[in-house]
Design an enzyme around this catalytic site. Structure first.
Site, PDB file in Angstrom:
ATOM      1  N   ASN A 151       1.093  -2.506   5.208  1.00 37.39           N
ATOM      2  CA  ASN A 151       0.323  -1.278   5.399  1.00 37.39           C
ATOM      3  C   ASN A 151      -0.967  -1.260   4.581  1.00 37.39           C
ATOM      4  O   ASN A 151      -1.917  -0.579   4.951  1.00 37.39           O
ATOM      5  CB  ASN A 151       1.219  -0.082   5.029  1.00 37.39           C
ATOM      6  CG  ASN A 151       0.424   1.168   4.809  1.00 37.39           C
ATOM      7  OD1 ASN A 151      -0.108   1.749   5.757  1.00 37.39           O
ATOM      8  ND2 ASN A 151       0.292   1.582   3.549  1.00 37.39           N
TER       9      ASN A 151
ATOM     10  N   TYR B  80     -14.365  -3.512   9.519  1.00 43.47           N
ATOM     11  CA  TYR B  80     -12.988  -3.015   9.460  1.00 43.47           C
ATOM     12  C   TYR B  80     -12.263  -3.374  10.757  1.00 43.47           C
ATOM     13  O   TYR B  80     -11.160  -3.942  10.739  1.00 43.47           O
ATOM     14  CB  TYR B  80     -13.003  -1.503   9.235  1.00 43.47           C
ATOM     15  CG  TYR B  80     -11.642  -0.853   9.311  1.00 43.47           C
ATOM     16  CD1 TYR B  80     -10.668  -1.140   8.355  1.00 43.47           C
ATOM     17  CD2 TYR B  80     -11.340   0.053  10.327  1.00 43.47           C
ATOM     18  CE1 TYR B  80      -9.420  -0.544   8.422  1.00 43.47           C
ATOM     19  CE2 TYR B  80     -10.092   0.656  10.395  1.00 43.47           C
ATOM     20  CZ  TYR B  80      -9.137   0.356   9.445  1.00 43.47           C
ATOM     21  OH  TYR B  80      -7.909   0.946   9.512  1.00 43.47           O
ATOM     22  N   ALA B  81     -12.889  -3.068  11.897  1.00 44.07           N
ATOM     23  CA  ALA B  81     -12.258  -3.344  13.198  1.00 44.07           C
ATOM     24  C   ALA B  81     -12.091  -4.850  13.409  1.00 44.07           C
ATOM     25  O   ALA B  81     -11.061  -5.301  13.925  1.00 44.07           O
ATOM     26  CB  ALA B  81     -13.097  -2.736  14.321  1.00 44.07           C
TER      27      ALA B  81
ATOM     28  N   GLY C  30       0.827  -1.210   0.000  1.00 47.24           N
ATOM     29  CA  GLY C  30       0.000   0.000   0.000  1.00 47.24           C
ATOM     30  C   GLY C  30       0.857   1.253   0.000  1.00 47.24           C
ATOM     31  O   GLY C  30       0.576   2.228   0.697  1.00 47.24           O
TER      32      GLY C  30
END
Lengths: 233, 107
Positions: A78, A143-144, A10
């Site tokens: 990342n 996401y979490a 990323g």
């Protein structure tokens, strides 16, 4: 970091680009990847267009790095995607995409990098999580959850690769002014900042500082750890 | 990023596995390395390796095939794990399995 070979996923923009420039400045050979070409270039930086969810492409990239430099010292996973939404309104395809990049991508990179690192009995792996996991932020369930998976994966990986001289650790940043949070309403960002011990947005430097610590050769006794920024525990 | 593959003989594969195994065993107990040949058992009661040693041997073999012959294969795939006669039973079985995967790639 002289002559160290650092792979950052990323790397086209945001934290990844900052880290690429940071490690080039520190004398490393940096290899970065992203799904599309960056609009910048740098001496001692090589870019690969790779989707981290594609096993064959990840493997080819790591092979190319090994062939060109004969080593891989540091991997920073990342690359990550987020999608803020209420669980009841989240499409299954979004969940699949998030887990493919944030979990499967991290696994593939770690696996291939560790295979190369074990040959020299040395390696430093740093994965990225988020304060959204310990803060249980509404709207960021998937996401979490994917980033919680990154933490558990890293902690077990750390034990499995310790015998090879490889460490694996996690840095969990607070919100930083990047594309990832640009769509998040300001009042939501303010509410998150209010829950931090240090009440400000994170900076790229904060993330690089923790990664610098994890990847030092002297940090060979530090593995399976999570450092969360902003005073969140 | 295309990887060109060189031909490899079974004997060369056996030599790669033997060299990798020698290195793995020397890393564990340098003064007690047993005599190794194609029939050396890799798993089971008479195996020369523990489970972590087998993991290292598989990864080392993959890495050496790639470095020396540009052969990129995944030895520990789902098929290998589900076979009734494990390809990791002995050096001979592992060499046969490598040759099988190489042949399939070239097909």
């Amino acid at each position: 970091m002289n002559d160290a070979v650092v792979l950052i996923t990323g790397a086209r923009k945001g934290i990844g680009r900052y880290l690429a420039e940071h490690y080039v400045r520190r004398g490393a050979q940096v290899v970065g990847c992203s799904r599309s070409e960056p609009d910048w270039s740098l001496e001692h930086y090589t870019h690969f267009c790779v989707d981290v969810t594609h096993e064959a492409d990840v493997r080819k990239m790591v092979t190319s790095v090994h062939k060109r430099f004969g080593r891989l010292d540091v991997l920073v996973n990342n690359a990550g995607i987020a999608s803020m939404n209420h669980v009841l309104l989240t499409p299954a395809a979004t969940a699949e995409r998030i887990f493919a990049t944030n979990v499967q991508g991290v696994f593939l990179l770690c696996r291939e990098a560790a295979k190369v690192m074990q040959r020299r009995r040395y390696g430093r792996i740093v994965n990225i999580s988020t304060v959204a996991a310990p803060l249980h932020l509404e709207g960021e369930a998937l996401y979490a959850a994917s980033k919680s998976a990154v933490v558990t994966f890293t902690q077990i990986l750390a034990r499995e690769v310790a015998a090879y001289g490889i460490t694996a650790n996690v840095v969990a940043p607070t919100p930083i002014e990047t594309d990832l949070i640009r769509a998040v309403p300001q009042e939501k960002i303010d509410a998150i900042i209010n829950r931090l011990a240090v009440k400000r947005l994170g900076r790229f430097e904060d993330v690089a500082n923790v990664i610098d610590f994890f990847v030092r050769p002297e940090s060979d006794y530090i593995t399976g750890q999570v450092i969360t920024l902003g005073g969140v525990s | 990023m295309e990887i060109t593959q060189q031909a490899v003989s079974r004997q060369q594969v056996v030599e790669i596995i033997l060299a990798a195994l020698q290195d793995v065993l020397e890393g564990v107990a340098p003064e007690e390395t047993p005599a190794l040949d194609e029939n050396t058992r890799l798993i089971g009661r008479s195996a020369v390796l523990d489970s972590m040693g087998l993991v290292t041997l598989i990864v080392e073999t993959e890495q050496r095939l790639e470095a020396d012959y540009d052969i990129v294969i995944m030895l520990a795939d789902d098929r290998a794990m589900s076979q009734t006669r494990s390809p990791f039973l002995s050096i001979s079985a592992l060499a046969d399995y490598v040759m099988q995967l190489v042949a399939e790639q070239g097909a």
